[in-house]
Write a protein that holds these residues in place. Sequence first.
Motif, PDB file in Angstrom:
ATOM      1  N   VAL A 922       3.189 -17.047 -50.605  1.00 50.13           N
ATOM      2  CA  VAL A 922       3.949 -17.248 -49.366  1.00 50.13           C
ATOM      3  C   VAL A 922       3.043 -17.828 -48.288  1.00 50.13           C
ATOM      4  O   VAL A 922       3.437 -18.745 -47.551  1.00 50.13           O
ATOM      5  N   VAL A 923       1.808 -17.328 -48.183  1.00 52.15           N
ATOM      6  CA  VAL A 923       0.854 -17.863 -47.209  1.00 52.15           C
ATOM      7  C   VAL A 923       0.587 -19.340 -47.486  1.00 52.15           C
ATOM      8  O   VAL A 923       0.527 -20.165 -46.558  1.00 52.15           O
ATOM      9  N   LEU A 924       0.444 -19.694 -48.753  1.00 49.21           N
ATOM     10  CA  LEU A 924       0.191 -21.085 -49.123  1.00 49.21           C
ATOM     11  C   LEU A 924       1.360 -21.973 -48.713  1.00 49.21           C
ATOM     12  O   LEU A 924       1.168 -23.073 -48.167  1.00 49.21           O
ATOM     13  N   LEU A 925       2.581 -21.505 -48.931  1.00 44.35           N
ATOM     14  CA  LEU A 925       3.756 -22.272 -48.531  1.00 44.35           C
ATOM     15  C   LEU A 925       3.809 -22.462 -47.019  1.00 44.35           C
ATOM     16  O   LEU A 925       4.139 -23.553 -46.525  1.00 44.35           O
ATOM     17  N   LEU A 926       3.480 -21.405 -46.288  1.00 44.68           N
ATOM     18  CA  LEU A 926       3.498 -21.493 -44.829  1.00 44.68           C
ATOM     19  C   LEU A 926       2.426 -22.450 -44.311  1.00 44.68           C
ATOM     20  O   LEU A 926       2.639 -23.190 -43.343  1.00 44.68           O
ATOM     21  N   ILE A 927       1.263 -22.452 -44.955  1.00 42.85           N
ATOM     22  CA  ILE A 927       0.192 -23.375 -44.551  1.00 42.85           C
ATOM     23  C   ILE A 927       0.586 -24.820 -44.847  1.00 42.85           C
ATOM     24  O   ILE A 927       0.355 -25.735 -44.036  1.00 42.85           O
ATOM     25  N   VAL A 928       1.194 -25.044 -46.022  1.00 41.32           N
ATOM     26  CA  VAL A 928       1.628 -26.400 -46.386  1.00 41.32           C
ATOM     27  C   VAL A 928       2.659 -26.907 -45.386  1.00 41.32           C
ATOM     28  O   VAL A 928       2.587 -28.064 -44.931  1.00 41.32           O
TER      29      VAL A 928
END
Length: 1201
Positions: A922-928
């Motif tokens: 989820v963090v990776l998606l938010l950063i992207v």
Amino acid sequence: MVANDLGHLLYPVSSDPRIQPLVAPTKKIVGFDDLTYSWHDLVSRHNHNALAVASIWAPVVAIYLLDIYVFYTLVSAVVGFLLGARDRLGEIRSLETIHRLFEQFPQAFMDSLHIRLSNRTSHQSSSGDVAKSKFDAARFSPFWNEIINNLREEDYINDLEKELLLMPKNSGKLPLVQWPLFLLASKIFLAKDIAVESKGESQGELWERICRDDWMKYAVEECFLTLKLILTEILESDGRMWVDRLYEDIEKSISNNRILDDFDLSKLPLVISRVSALLGPLKEEESQVSVRGAVDAVLDLYDVVRHDVLSINMRENYVTWNLLAKARTEGHLFSNLKWPKDAEMRAQVKRLYSLLTLQESAANVPINLEARRRLEFFTNSLFMKMPAAKPVREMLSFCVFTPYYSETVLYSMDELQKKNEDGISILFYLQKIFPDEWKNFLARINRDENAQDSELFDSPRDVLELRFWASYRGQTLARTVRGMMYYRKALMLQSYLERNASGDIEAAISNNDATDTQGYEFSPDARAQADLKFTYVVTCQIYGMQREEQKPEAADIALLMQRNEALRVAYIDSVETLNDGKVQTDFYSKLVKADVNGKDKEIYSIKLPGNPKLGEGKPENQNHAIIFTRGNAIQTIDMNQDNYFEEALKMRNLLEEFHTDHGIRPPTILGVREHVFTGSVSSLASFMSNQETSFVTLGQRVLANPLKVRMHYGHPDVFDRVFHLTRGGISKASRIINISEDIYAGNVGKGRDVGLNQIALFEGKVAGGNGEQVLSRDIYRLGQLFDFFRMMSFYFTTVGYYFCTMLTVLTVYVFLYGKAYLALSGVGEELQERAQVLDNTALSAALNTQFLYQIGIFTAVPMILGFVLEQGILRAVVSFVTMQFQLCSYQATGRGFVVCHIKFSENYRLYSRSHFVKGLEVVLLLIVYLAYGYLEGALSYILLSISSWFMALSWLFAPYLFNPSGFEWQKTVEDFRDWTNWLFYRGGIGVKGTESWEAWWDEELAHIRTLGGRLAETILSLRFFIFQYGIIYKLDVQGHNTSLSVYGISWAVLAVLILLFKVFTFSQKVAVNFQLLLRLIQGLSLLLALAAIAVAVAITDLSIVDIFAAILAFIPTGWGIVSIAVAWKPLVKKLGMWKSVRSIARLYDAGMGMLIFIPIAFCSWFPFVSTFQTRLMFNQAFSRGLEISLILAGDNPNSGI
């Protein structure tokens, strides 16, 4: 054409407020044929931008599917709230309300919990209100007093509180009801002050001021009449003449409204002091000193009244007053006192003395919160609708059934004194958590409250009492047995007091003895009646084995049988015999009790056809012993539950529900409310307790009525024994399918898991068991027979709840992956630009929809309404807000007490795959989305992503925030050392997952066995490749090239990186003969890699940002490769690549661990963080005045070093 068709298709549902705003933008997007994609598009360009449309619609559709679940959650909470209000729940929620309504309790008790008395009806019709109230109070008082006595035995109240709470028998000559002292304390002194200040007022005004407080009025009346009764009893001849003359004058003045004229009320303090001086010696044993003191006191009282108080004209009764004056002068007035020796009279003397000397209000009695809660709940239940109680000899018989395996029975002294790493023992912990109960315990065993623990160890009796005191505050079998034996105690008391109401002429007793409970526990008739109606079977599956091995658990179980003569223990015994030269094992179900010598006495022994443990252990434990139960009903009780005497009084009312009309068919399962007693110690436990309470009250209430789908929730339900024994029993032990045996299987206490890890495991067990239920034939049959509405009710209250919970999380994934697609493909930015050019606000709004996913708040609605119903709006708001600011506590966990720090590696093993991987995704998606999405400002991104960030960070760090001493530097260092040792320790045969990362990793992969599982894992893992595919086309180095060759080159770069990783992680054992060459190759590889990067940055458009973007792209790709590789583990092993996959997987776990550990270590550098966490952890304990600093410091002499 397609856009128009789509519009017609959506028209039927377009009126929905979530769907209507998307219809027009969808038609626009479908109509765009010339959108520019920033990557090589394979799907949407020639398919009307299908993926872009799906990205916008998917979250809305997911929310749409959750609507019914949200609707049910809200409506069931409201309906449950209204039903509870109709049933009068929460009307008594404070001591103030108990004070205000106590006068109604006797009548309510007689109407609800007492059997019908014919003489009560005739008595009420022929007598006044006072006689009627006194009749009810006389029969209510023995039950109330027994409740108070049990609170004292349980050390919830002290001796003074017990004296204040006890209610007089009300069987004497006084023409009024005598109420407990806690209602009347200090009222005499308040009335005295009113009387002294009454100058210029009339008698009516004075009495009206006193009567504003009913308890003040009753205190004044009781003192007036009780003093006359005592003086008349102890005085003779002249003395009685004085009393009669004085009281006649007072009554005459009152009738003439001249009390303020005939008596100087300003002298009342003198009168009270003289009466107190008289009562002081009278309440002691008769002796020369006490008799002399009493005579002097009564003479002083006579003088004060005669010379200071009386203002009447004595000429009207000149002869009487003259005789009294002459006797006083000659010294023989009151010379002979008749000392009160009758128990009833002595009780009246002590009570009047207390009334005249208690100057402090008892408004906060009892002080203990648990004692308050129990009294509030019991008194509130008196006004609730319940079936009429039948006499004990006519009530349904029942059995309580408790399964036990090897849990704690009774804490040993070694367990109580054993210190953990912080120097804290269980005994020390309990003393600080329950300081008032510890003081009450010391007083009960006649020890000074400042006595050292070592002083108690000198007495074997005190040691045993100490063990029981500690065990009664944990989740032990001893606590459960004590609670369940209250049923027998309640039945004995009820049977004993019903002797003259049963119609048995031989058992009939006088009215004066109708409420006398002295020695009721030793009454043969009461004991026999209780034993006929109640049995208690604890099925201790391995008790025989424990006894043979001389385990302490066996000795403790035997001790419980000795202390509770009605307790029966069932167990499985195995006997080995020789048959034709072969060893044969025979199995027996046995039932034993304690004999008069304290030894086990076998009651029944039943030979079994074989080993009874064929399925799950706990249900099989119940199944083998079910034949030893007796009665019409059976109550299933877990071994970490409790019961209370006052609730046991209601059992015969509860059993009458089987005979109550509830619809077409009579009920076969009765639900009993639970109170989670572990919720009072910590905020984390309190939250689970509140959720549990809302479920077993509001939730179960709605399931029963009006939905009619309530089944067996779990312990402590009461079953129709015959019905269930003839339909397969109360426990289904099929392996795997019925893993949650409690699913099949008033107000009693219940202990719950209250550590975060234990709560997670418990919830996982329940969820898994609920899922397995769907496979059972029982659910299939219900599905065939239920109508549509009951089927929906059943679905959303069982497996549907967990499905919708999963769907809630999936909705976040769908939303974020949709946003990531729009960002990486470039379509989102393109559509936003066109919307601005065309001034299409609808399209712009659709692209920037801010889904604030707060669906989880709906699950708290039942708990909030439960607070409002049972605590009131103000206290509910305070409780809910307080709960939001509390985290956790040094806490009871499992079924013991946790006073220790949980290691980082243990938390990592438990939450890695279930929470940490998902959280980082989820963090990776938010950063992207932050890096590549089209945003209209920081506020837009914050509103869009705040709930997702909160969810992700909770998944990543909650286990460490809920960890005692989680930010203490020394423990952080030790945790890091332990974690690295675990991470790099090689696995092997016999190595457990708690010792080695490799062994743990193999255990985590054990569930992937079938072809379907491998395919599902592979398909789900494909989502990780979208990151590399999208980010690569966003790099500066590739410009605007959207050719597939760009993507191919990125895979070549990834292959080089994997090759470099293999070079640097090449096994040292394999290279033992060419170490120098290996180091040379590794060094050259590093230099060549750095040189290649430097050259690329210098001669191409590759930037530093591109390097970090590439890392962001390759990380999920690598994880996807690992996930697919482990799904096809046999194939990868044949290819000889398994060790490489394992090395990469270890690298990922090391990286994930470091990402989580670094913030924890950083916070640990600052001591105030640890202090702040401790304050949050113990916030509730601080509010109760606990000395948490002492707990943290312990009694370890080295703690300050």
